[in-house]
Design a protein around this motif. Structure first.
Motif, PDB file in Angstrom:
ATOM      1  N   THR A 432       0.829  -1.205   0.000  1.00 47.89           N
ATOM      2  CA  THR A 432       0.000   0.000   0.000  1.00 47.89           C
ATOM      3  C   THR A 432       0.862   1.254   0.000  1.00 47.89           C
ATOM      4  O   THR A 432       0.598   2.212  -0.750  1.00 47.89           O
ATOM      5  CB  THR A 432      -0.934  -0.002   1.219  1.00 47.89           C
ATOM      6  OG1 THR A 432      -1.756  -1.169   1.188  1.00 47.89           O
ATOM      7  CG2 THR A 432      -1.818   1.229   1.241  1.00 47.89           C
ATOM      8  N   ASN A 436       0.927   4.079  -3.066  1.00 50.39           N
ATOM      9  CA  ASN A 436       0.624   5.480  -2.822  1.00 50.39           C
ATOM     10  C   ASN A 436       1.819   6.379  -3.129  1.00 50.39           C
ATOM     11  O   ASN A 436       1.644   7.499  -3.625  1.00 50.39           O
ATOM     12  CB  ASN A 436       0.165   5.669  -1.374  1.00 50.39           C
ATOM     13  CG  ASN A 436      -1.220   5.096  -1.138  1.00 50.39           C
ATOM     14  OD1 ASN A 436      -2.070   5.144  -2.022  1.00 50.39           O
ATOM     15  ND2 ASN A 436      -1.458   4.538   0.040  1.00 50.39           N
ATOM     16  N   TYR A 439       1.791   6.880  -6.918  1.00 48.63           N
ATOM     17  CA  TYR A 439       0.754   7.843  -7.282  1.00 48.63           C
ATOM     18  C   TYR A 439       1.167   9.257  -6.861  1.00 48.63           C
ATOM     19  O   TYR A 439       0.971  10.232  -7.606  1.00 48.63           O
ATOM     20  CB  TYR A 439      -0.575   7.474  -6.629  1.00 48.63           C
ATOM     21  CG  TYR A 439      -1.479   6.589  -7.458  1.00 48.63           C
ATOM     22  CD1 TYR A 439      -2.447   7.140  -8.283  1.00 48.63           C
ATOM     23  CD2 TYR A 439      -1.373   5.203  -7.397  1.00 48.63           C
ATOM     24  CE1 TYR A 439      -3.295   6.333  -9.039  1.00 48.63           C
ATOM     25  CE2 TYR A 439      -2.210   4.384  -8.150  1.00 48.63           C
ATOM     26  CZ  TYR A 439      -3.171   4.957  -8.965  1.00 48.63           C
ATOM     27  OH  TYR A 439      -4.003   4.142  -9.714  1.00 48.63           O
ATOM     28  N   ASP A 440       1.725   9.378  -5.652  1.00 49.63           N
ATOM     29  CA  ASP A 440       2.134  10.700  -5.160  1.00 49.63           C
ATOM     30  C   ASP A 440       3.148  11.348  -6.088  1.00 49.63           C
ATOM     31  O   ASP A 440       3.115  12.563  -6.324  1.00 49.63           O
ATOM     32  CB  ASP A 440       2.721  10.567  -3.752  1.00 49.63           C
ATOM     33  CG  ASP A 440       1.650  10.492  -2.673  1.00 49.63           C
ATOM     34  OD1 ASP A 440       0.464  10.707  -2.999  1.00 49.63           O
ATOM     35  OD2 ASP A 440       1.998  10.220  -1.511  1.00 49.63           O
ATOM     36  N   TYR A 507      -0.321   5.928   3.872  1.00 48.32           N
ATOM     37  CA  TYR A 507      -1.271   6.515   2.948  1.00 48.32           C
ATOM     38  C   TYR A 507      -0.695   7.725   2.208  1.00 48.32           C
ATOM     39  O   TYR A 507       0.379   8.224   2.515  1.00 48.32           O
ATOM     40  CB  TYR A 507      -2.564   6.863   3.680  1.00 48.32           C
ATOM     41  CG  TYR A 507      -3.283   5.633   4.163  1.00 48.32           C
ATOM     42  CD1 TYR A 507      -3.611   4.624   3.255  1.00 48.32           C
ATOM     43  CD2 TYR A 507      -3.584   5.440   5.493  1.00 48.32           C
ATOM     44  CE1 TYR A 507      -4.244   3.471   3.675  1.00 48.32           C
ATOM     45  CE2 TYR A 507      -4.226   4.284   5.922  1.00 48.32           C
ATOM     46  CZ  TYR A 507      -4.545   3.305   5.007  1.00 48.32           C
ATOM     47  OH  TYR A 507      -5.159   2.161   5.421  1.00 48.32           O
ATOM     48  N   SER A 508      -1.432   8.187   1.215  1.00 44.52           N
ATOM     49  CA  SER A 508      -0.962   9.230   0.308  1.00 44.52           C
ATOM     50  C   SER A 508      -0.623  10.509   1.051  1.00 44.52           C
ATOM     51  O   SER A 508      -1.431  11.051   1.812  1.00 44.52           O
ATOM     52  CB  SER A 508      -2.041   9.521  -0.739  1.00 44.52           C
ATOM     53  OG  SER A 508      -1.732  10.684  -1.463  1.00 44.52           O
ATOM     54  N   SER A 722      -6.776   7.871  -0.461  1.00 44.24           N
ATOM     55  CA  SER A 722      -5.540   7.326  -1.015  1.00 44.24           C
ATOM     56  C   SER A 722      -5.835   6.350  -2.136  1.00 44.24           C
ATOM     57  O   SER A 722      -6.803   5.589  -2.065  1.00 44.24           O
ATOM     58  CB  SER A 722      -4.730   6.617   0.070  1.00 44.24           C
ATOM     59  OG  SER A 722      -4.275   7.529   1.046  1.00 44.24           O
ATOM     60  N   PRO A 723      -4.978   6.312  -3.158  1.00 44.37           N
ATOM     61  CA  PRO A 723      -5.185   5.341  -4.254  1.00 44.37           C
ATOM     62  C   PRO A 723      -5.060   3.894  -3.793  1.00 44.37           C
ATOM     63  O   PRO A 723      -5.701   3.012  -4.346  1.00 44.37           O
ATOM     64  CB  PRO A 723      -4.083   5.700  -5.253  1.00 44.37           C
ATOM     65  CG  PRO A 723      -3.693   7.100  -4.922  1.00 44.37           C
ATOM     66  CD  PRO A 723      -3.873   7.242  -3.445  1.00 44.37           C
ATOM     67  N   GLY A 724      -4.216   3.640  -2.798  1.00 48.49           N
ATOM     68  CA  GLY A 724      -4.041   2.289  -2.287  1.00 48.49           C
ATOM     69  C   GLY A 724      -4.473   2.184  -0.845  1.00 48.49           C
ATOM     70  O   GLY A 724      -4.223   3.081  -0.030  1.00 48.49           O
ATOM     71  N   TYR A 746     -11.428   5.760  -5.319  1.00 49.17           N
ATOM     72  CA  TYR A 746     -10.438   5.040  -4.529  1.00 49.17           C
ATOM     73  C   TYR A 746     -11.109   4.076  -3.548  1.00 49.17           C
ATOM     74  O   TYR A 746     -12.244   4.306  -3.134  1.00 49.17           O
ATOM     75  CB  TYR A 746      -9.607   6.032  -3.716  1.00 49.17           C
ATOM     76  CG  TYR A 746      -8.700   6.940  -4.509  1.00 49.17           C
ATOM     77  CD1 TYR A 746      -8.242   6.607  -5.776  1.00 49.17           C
ATOM     78  CD2 TYR A 746      -8.270   8.155  -3.969  1.00 49.17           C
ATOM     79  CE1 TYR A 746      -7.393   7.450  -6.487  1.00 49.17           C
ATOM     80  CE2 TYR A 746      -7.419   8.994  -4.668  1.00 49.17           C
ATOM     81  CZ  TYR A 746      -6.992   8.646  -5.922  1.00 49.17           C
ATOM     82  OH  TYR A 746      -6.147   9.477  -6.623  1.00 49.17           O
ATOM     83  N   PRO A 747     -10.391   2.979  -3.199  1.00 46.26           N
ATOM     84  CA  PRO A 747      -9.030   2.647  -3.609  1.00 46.26           C
ATOM     85  C   PRO A 747      -8.979   1.999  -4.989  1.00 46.26           C
ATOM     86  O   PRO A 747      -9.852   1.225  -5.345  1.00 46.26           O
ATOM     87  CB  PRO A 747      -8.565   1.655  -2.536  1.00 46.26           C
ATOM     88  CG  PRO A 747      -9.826   0.997  -2.066  1.00 46.26           C
ATOM     89  CD  PRO A 747     -10.890   2.052  -2.154  1.00 46.26           C
TER      90      PRO A 747
END
Length: 897
Positions: A432, A436, A439-440, A507-508, A722-724, A746-747
């Motif tokens: 996870t 993230n 993606y970030d 998380y993101s 968060s994406p994940g 999301y997720p």
């Protein structure tokens, strides 16, 4: 009620009582119909007839065939016949019990045809018998004694936790299984006594393969035998077992699980299946024909090479030490699932099993038996090298460009959804965090590009080195403090604040930039922008509201509120009043007109869709025909855009670009109009319409699956920033993850231990499964894939639209290593037993790997889509037999109840 009053049922009788086609209340059953809906009607009749004749039945239909719906049909027919009947459903854990509650309410509302005060109330359409969830067996016994319901739910998990601290391992030398059996027997007696010595009318055991090890003398096995009882004092008059994998590891599993509720001693598994079971294979209806799972499943391997010589040396030593530790007389056999990562190095290894799944046959590990090896190697080599398997997984799960315009190809939004299964609990956090972080990186680059800073690459690197911190953001991106705040208060409104996440390291970090901090931390330009979108005092709060007519309608008026001696503009209450006539705000002054009509993002998107004649407009027409549904969809999209998708980053970047081009400070309303003019030509080449269309396509299906209280505001999306995300026994609120994963929002990547391996639906958006840590058995593997391989999901939608689909099943592994050997052996074994497992005829399957067999050519055993594979109508292992029914017919008993 006398036992012989259970007369025989036909599918025609069942279909007159309930519809198995949710969107077609006029649906009827025809014996020549081979759709799954017809087979479900046959399933209800077949199960009923077996229960009538043998007091027990086993529903063993393949994963994703609607077993819950069929069992609810049996329960409805029981309550029609005997309105006072008592039913107990025992499911693995509370989450699956809550799933039963939701499915039961939906069944009564959408499938049951009559309001008869036997199953559905005539006054409000609600279930006559509300489902009561008893988390512990003691709670269940109390509820039965107090006559609190006719429909009870409890967990299989509770059978393992009947003993007090005096019986904990190490605290007592007493017989723990015996003590558990004694406690279960007391509860059994209490329940039967509460029901005048008769017990439940029907017991349902969901995921009955949890009892396949009942011969091993575990606490759960001992408690189950005592709780379910023996004739003539069984807990229930009749028992219905459910599992898609009845012969999970061997044919003996079948008689072991049936032995808890039926007299099967001396019977062969084949005879028991013929007597008690229905086993039908799933057929998904496509554009022109039906499809079995092998026509679209595509197994893919993701090999990883060692690019770092240090890592390659590490793994060579690691394998040598594993051989020394795990070698067994008669050949090398290894438990598998431990080559996921190095997290066990820093985690206590004695935490060997998480709570929720409570299945000792496939525990998920905090640590692992190789922890000692990892510690030794780390000391020898001065630390642990990077794990290359993670990088390959993340490359497969994160798009190269998350802001690329989605289309109908491989870049469609649903292609961003990935379900990842692991064995080690720390691995879900690691995966996870890496998702993230990837993606970030892309979202940060997007933000830097919008600001048009000098030396953007060096700025990106400097910011990344701080892990995208708020303080660094505020140093790099100095926004104008004198910028109009649209009347926004400085202090954070805690009632509107999104919930803080409990795992900030995982998380993101970019998502955190948009959060208003209650701790007094300085706001960011991002958080101030989202404040404008959500606070009623801001003109920009109009942006994410539905159009006034739910199409392209604009707003012409707003409210003003008295705040002390001052008047303050308020926009959201006026938009709601314009759409519904409802005024939700107290103390407002009558409407004040806008100088110009105010459009919304919704209206601009619909305009774009109408000009392109998008097919999703049909979904919109259906939604806005019901104003309550339209309002719910509005909240769904608003929260999805603002909290649970990269749309918020895209909107913010547009705002930064728009602001940089302003020549003068205008009023809040004029600035809002200017911003809508700025974004209109950019919409077509953005994520916004794609997410809106995806939301339209799936909303109604998801709407049915969530509790009524969640449908109005969809606040569950607020925390999914968060994406994940990950799911394990340590995550309490897994339902919001399930809702988010089944939405376009999301997720995008959901990493899970075995807590999501059974009993949950994750198929509405996803068609990709990754076995990062491979399953113990082919049965476990099938349960995992079955989370997304289900009717009415994304795969089914593609079959109906295109006549073909692909369900991608990925196996990442370390090439030329022990990891490849164990995967190769598993794939060969799985291929060898799958057809026999489908037919419930496989031999015993071990949960360890025999590496004596050569692995050359093992990739030939990976499943590829067989589009020419036909599905025979008579291909079911244990089909519905219309002649196998009692002579007496089913009938209502008007005297009962």
């Amino acid at each position: 009620m006398k036992r012989d009053q259970w007369g025989g049922l036909t599918p025609e009788q069942v279909a007159r009582t309930m519809s198995f086609q949710r969107d077609d209340p006029s649906w009827t059953y025809h014996k020549d119909d081979r759709t799954m809906q017809a087979r479900q009607a046959e399933g209800v009749a077949g199960l009923w007839n077996k229960l009538a004749q043998h007091d027990a039945a086993l529903l063993a239909d393949e994963v994703g065939t609607g077993k819950t719906l069929q069992v609810l049909g049996v329960m409805a027919m029981l309550w029609r016949m005997k309105p006072g009947a008592r039913v107990l459903v025992m499911a693995p854990n509370r989450e699956i019990c809550r799933h039963w509650q939701r499915e039961y309410e939906q069944f009564v509302a959408s499938h049951y045809r009559q309001s008869d005060n036997r199953v559905r109330r005539t006054d409000n359409g609600a279930p006559v018998h509300a489902a009561l969830l008893a988390p512990r067996l003691a709670d269940l016994a109390d509820a039965c004694v107090n006559q609190e319901s006719r429909f009870f739910l409890t967990t299989i998990h509770t059978l393992s936790h009947l003993l007090g601290s005096e019986h904990e391992p190490g605290n007592s030398d007493a017989d723990r299984p015996g003590a558990a059996a004694a406690e279960a027997s007391k509860l059994h007696d209490r329940i039967r006594e509460a029901f005048d010595g008769e017990g439940f009318d029907l017991l349902v055991l969901d995921e009955a393969h949890y009892f396949r090890n009942s011969h091993r003398g575990s606490l759960r096995a001992a408690a189950a035998k005592a709780f379910f009882g023996q004739p003539p004092g069984r807990l229930a008059r009749r028992s219905l077992l459910m599992t898609a994998t009845p012969s999970h590891g061997s044919m003996a599993d079948i008689t072991r699980i049936l032995s808890l509720v039926a007299e099967v001693e001396g019977e062969s598994p084949e005879h028991a299946l013929k007597k008690y079971a229905l086993r039908r294979l799933r057929r998904m209806q496509g554009r022109d024909t039906s499809h079995d799972k092998y026509s679209y499943r595509c197994e893919k391997v993701l090999p990883v090479d060692f690019s770092d010589p240090r890592a390659e040396m590490f793994f060579a030593l690691y394998q040598k030490m594993l051989v020394e530790q795990q070698q067994v007389a008669g050949g090398r056999r290894y438990l598998y699932g431990y080559l996921e990562g190095f997290e066990s190095f820093s985690v206590e290894a004695d935490k060997s099993q998480e709570d929720a799944p409570d299945d000792a046959s496939h525990p998920d590990y905090h640590g692992a038996p190789d922890t000692r090896i990892l510690k030794r190697l780390s000391q020898m080599l001065g630390g642990l090298p990077p794990h290359p398997k993670y990088d390959e997984l993340i490359r497969a799960c994160v798009p190269q460009d998350i802001f690329a315009i989605p289309d109908a190809s491989d870049n469609a939004l649903h292609q961003h959804k990935h379900l990842v299964f692991v064995r080690r609990i720390p691995s879900v956090r690691e995966i996870t965090a890496r998702v993230n972080a990837r993606y970030d990186e892309q979202m940060a680059a997007k933000i830097i590009a919008a600001w048009k800073l000098a030396k953007p690459k060096s700025k990106l690197i400097a910011w990344r080195d701080t892990r995208w911190s708020r303080a660094a953001f505020n140093r790099l991106f100095r926004f104008k403090d004198q910028e109009p705040r649209d009347g926004l208060p400085t202090a954070m409104d805690s009632a509107l604040a999104p919930p803080e996440e409990g795992d900030p390291v995982v998380y993101s970090q970019i998502a955190q930039l948009f959060v208003e901090k209650a701790s007094g931390e300085a706001p960011t330009d991002c958080s101030l922008f989202r404040s404008r979108l959500r606070r009623p005092e801001s003109a920009f709060s109009l942006l994410l509201e539905p159009a006034s007519d739910y199409r392209q309608g604009t707003y012409t008026e707003h409210h003003r509120r008295l705040a002390g001696d001052r008047e303050r503009d308020e926009y959201l209450s006026a938009t709601l009043a314009a759409r519904t006539g409802e005024v939700s705000s107290e103390g407002v002054i009558p409407l004040v007109g806008f100088a110009m009509p105010m459009p919304t993002l919704w209206g601009m998107i619909v305009d774009l869709l109408e000009r392109s004649k998008a097919p999703q407009l049909g979904f919109l027409d259906k939604i806005i025909a019901n104003p309550a549904l339209a309002e719910s969809f509005g909240q769904y999209v608003k929260h999805g855009f603002m909290y649970a998708s990269p749309v918020i980053v895209e909107l913010y970047c547009w705002y930064v670009e728009f602001r940089s081009g302003e020549t003068q400070v205008a009023s809040a309303q004029e600035r809002y109009l200017a911003f809508t003019r700025f974004i209109r030509p950019r919409l077509a080449q953005s994520l916004v319409p794609a997410y809106f269309c995806a939301a339209l396509e799936t909303f109604e299906q998801l709407y049915r699956r969530v509790p009524g209280v969640m449908r109005k505001e969809w606040r569950s999306l607020i925390g999914l920033s968060s994406p994940g995300f990950y799911a394990s026994g340590e995550v309490n609120d897994r339902q919001r993850l399930i809702i988010g994963f089944n939405s376009p929002f999301y997720p995008n990547v959901l990493a899970s231990t075995s807590v999501l391996q059974e009993g949950v639906d994750l198929h509405l958006q996803c068609s990709k499964v990754h076995h990062y840590g491979i399953a113990w058995t082919p049965g476990d593997n099938e349960q995992r894939v079955g989370r997304v391989d289900r009717m009415f999901g994304k795969v089914n939608a593609h079959l109906q639209r295109d006549g073909r689909a692909e369900l991608a099943i990925h196996y990442p592994y370390l090439a030329r290593s022990f990891d490849e050997e164990q995967l190769a052996s598993f794939i060969r074994q799985k291929y060898d037993v799958e057809d026999r497992m489908d037919a419930c005829k496989q031999k015993e399957v071990h949960s360890d790997i025999d590496l004596r067999h050569a692995t050359d050519g093992w990739q030939a055993f990976l499943r590829r889509p067989d589009t020419g594979r036909g599905v025979a109508d008579n291909g079911d292992p244990y089909p519905f037999e219309p002649d196998e029914r009692p002579k007496k017919d089913y009938q209502l008993d008007p005297r009962d109840g």
